[in-house]
Design a protein around this motif. Structure first.
Motif, PDB file in Angstrom:
ATOM      1  N   ARG A 170       0.808  -1.472   0.047  1.00 52.98           N
ATOM      2  CA  ARG A 170      -0.090   0.040  -0.093  1.00 52.98           C
ATOM      3  C   ARG A 170       0.874   1.346  -0.045  1.00 52.98           C
ATOM      4  O   ARG A 170       0.527   2.477  -0.661  1.00 52.98           O
ATOM      5  N   ARG A 191     -13.579   5.141  -0.262  1.00 54.52           N
ATOM      6  CA  ARG A 191     -12.230   5.477  -0.267  1.00 54.52           C
ATOM      7  C   ARG A 191     -11.806   6.846  -1.404  1.00 54.52           C
ATOM      8  O   ARG A 191     -11.137   7.588  -1.198  1.00 54.52           O
ATOM      9  N   SER A 243      -3.049   3.582  -3.999  1.00 55.20           N
ATOM     10  CA  SER A 243      -2.933   3.027  -2.630  1.00 55.20           C
ATOM     11  C   SER A 243      -4.389   2.522  -1.929  1.00 55.20           C
ATOM     12  O   SER A 243      -4.420   1.452  -1.169  1.00 55.20           O
ATOM     13  N   ASN A 244      -5.505   3.237  -2.477  1.00 50.20           N
ATOM     14  CA  ASN A 244      -6.808   3.127  -2.002  1.00 50.20           C
ATOM     15  C   ASN A 244      -7.248   1.668  -2.792  1.00 50.20           C
ATOM     16  O   ASN A 244      -7.919   0.836  -1.981  1.00 50.20           O
ATOM     17  N   GLU A 254      -5.380  -1.218  -0.836  1.00 49.22           N
ATOM     18  CA  GLU A 254      -6.071  -1.324   0.435  1.00 49.22           C
ATOM     19  C   GLU A 254      -7.357  -2.031   0.455  1.00 49.22           C
ATOM     20  O   GLU A 254      -7.430  -3.099   1.029  1.00 49.22           O
TER      21      GLU A 254
END
Length: 443
Positions: A78, A189, A211-212, A215
């Motif tokens: 992430r 997100r 990153s989202n 995740e």
């Protein structure tokens, strides 16, 4: 089937397309994007925003899994996705998709590579995961429609987060139900605002998309359960982020029969892609007729109105803002200042007397009848002559010409030796691993 389940169902179906059904033409464009993404990330690794984001993820620490542009540091997936998405968009020199209205590689490839390194995937699987994630981002961006973008959302980060989730989830081997949970979860997100344009916040939008996605996929893999449809159900992403009805025609002619991604456009100028048609039009005029900057009385530009809120900064103060200024960029072109070299974009160019002598004479108007990829320019000269020129980015280059352009861009940014080495690595991606690609981020 209710309409509020259509988008989720199709996005999950794209994620599950067998590798054997993917056409080579789409893969070729995905490889072009991989090369361009690596080049942009390597070139952006020394930017101030790159150092800031690397410092943050190094301080946080964690399991050393995935590589980061510009350092030997290895971090959790992430964190790597956040850093690499931000760094590769730092120069704003990466690919653009006009139907999606955003940048695909910088939001999706960082997620694919980070997870690919985590699971030890072959490099060819990274390319396929990116391609399918990018396709999902394109289609969902089209569903969101123009209203979403004009409202102020940066689709690189919003629709891009869904694409990053598809890429990460495919590499994690999610089931259809897990993929649905991941996509529904990332809906809560996904974020990113156009108000950040011209600042470090714009490349950060790409980082948070990647990153989202990592995740959401990682949580779904562990059994995290989300809403049935976080994208289009009441109070879901679309109803809360757009005032328009969903454009469900975006799902017509689904892949593998047709990949909308293949319409991707690559930047050969180091500035906002919305200005590239203008730059090409002005360059074409200069090739056909020698035009002295001193002879220019006025330059009238006609563009799609959506660009007026993006790249029409009248008096930019920084090099970053200059990349979003029709006026200053026109002044650069007419004064033979290289728009393909990132070091051309400085505070000095914003106050350059010769550049501003042209910039003050640039008039930009919007016309709904003109496409996002098109620009009409009329150059009125002191002797009374008007030179009319036009360029449309949708006039696609042949693969050989595109290769030449991308390799020339890479050579300008990184030098011939590094550019050639990256090209050869991508050309032989079928024989490489995710870890091999990760090594290219720093050496």
């Amino acid at each position: 089937m209710q309409t509020d389940t259509v988008s989720m169902r199709h996005a999950v179906a794209i994620a599950a397309i067998p590798a054997g059904d993917i056409p080579e033409t789409a893969r070729q464009m995905a490889r072009f994007s991989l090369f361009d993404w690596l080049v942009c990330g390597r070139a952006g690794a020394s930017e101030p925003v790159a150092g800031i984001v690397r410092d943050m993820i190094e301080e946080e620490g964690g399991k050393p899994v995935a590589g980061v542009f510009g350092t030997a540091l290895r971090v959790p997936p992430r964190a790597a996705a956040l850093a690499n998405g931000t760094i590769s968009h730092a120069l704003d020199y990466d690919d653009t998709h006009f139907a999606h209205v955003g940048h695909l590689s910088v939001g999706v490839y960082p997620a694919a590579l980070a997870v690919g390194e985590a699971v030890g995937a072959p490099a060819s699987d990274i390319v396929d995961a990116f391609l399918l994630g990018a396709e999902a981002a394109c289609r969902l961006g089209m569903v969101l429609g123009r209203g979403h973008y004009l409202k102020g959302f940066h689709q690189t980060a919003t629709a891009g987060a869904f694409g990053a989730t598809v890429a990460a989830g495919r590499l994690y081997g999610l089931t259809d139900e897990e993929m649905r949970n991941a996509l529904s979860l990332v809906a809560t997100r996904a974020s990113g605002l156009k108000s950040q344009f011209g600042t470090m916040g714009k490349p950060f939008n790409a980082g948070i998309a990647a990153s989202n996605g990592v995740e959401a996929a990682a949580l779904a893999r562990r059994g995290f359960v989300s809403a049935d449809d976080g994208f289009a159900a009441p109070q879901g992403f679309h109803p809360t982020h757009s005032d328009d009805a969903p454009v469900l025609s975006a799902w017509d002619h689904m892949p593998p029969a047709r990949f909308v991604f293949e319409e991707i456009q690559y930047k050969l100028h180091a500035c906002c892609h919305g200005t590239h048609a203008m730059i090409e039009a002005l360059l074409a005029a200069k090739r056909t007729r020698r035009i002295s900057p001193n002879a220019v009385e006025e330059i009238d530009l006609t563009v799609n109105p959506r660009w007026l809120r993006v790249c029409d900064i009248k008096k930019p103060r920084t090099g970053l803002e200059a990349k979003f200024s029709y006026a200053v960029l026109a002044g650069m072109v007419m004064n033979d200042i290289a728009t393909g070299a990132d070091d051309s974009y400085t505070e000095a160019v914003c106050v350059d007397p010769a550049v501003n002598a042209i910039a003050r004479r640039v008039v930009v108007e919007g016309d709904e009848a003109i496409s996002d990829t098109d620009t009409i320019a009329r150059i009125r000269l002191a002797d009374g002559e008007t030179v009319e020129t036009r360029h449309d980015l949708s006039d696609r280059l042949e693969p050989e010409a595109l290769e030449r352009g991308l390799r020339a861009k890479a050579t300008t940014l990184l030098g011939e030796e590094t550019a050639d080495r990256l090209w050869q690595a991508v050309a032989s991606v079928g024989d490489r691993s995710a870890h091999d690609l990760g090594a290219l981020l720093r050496s």
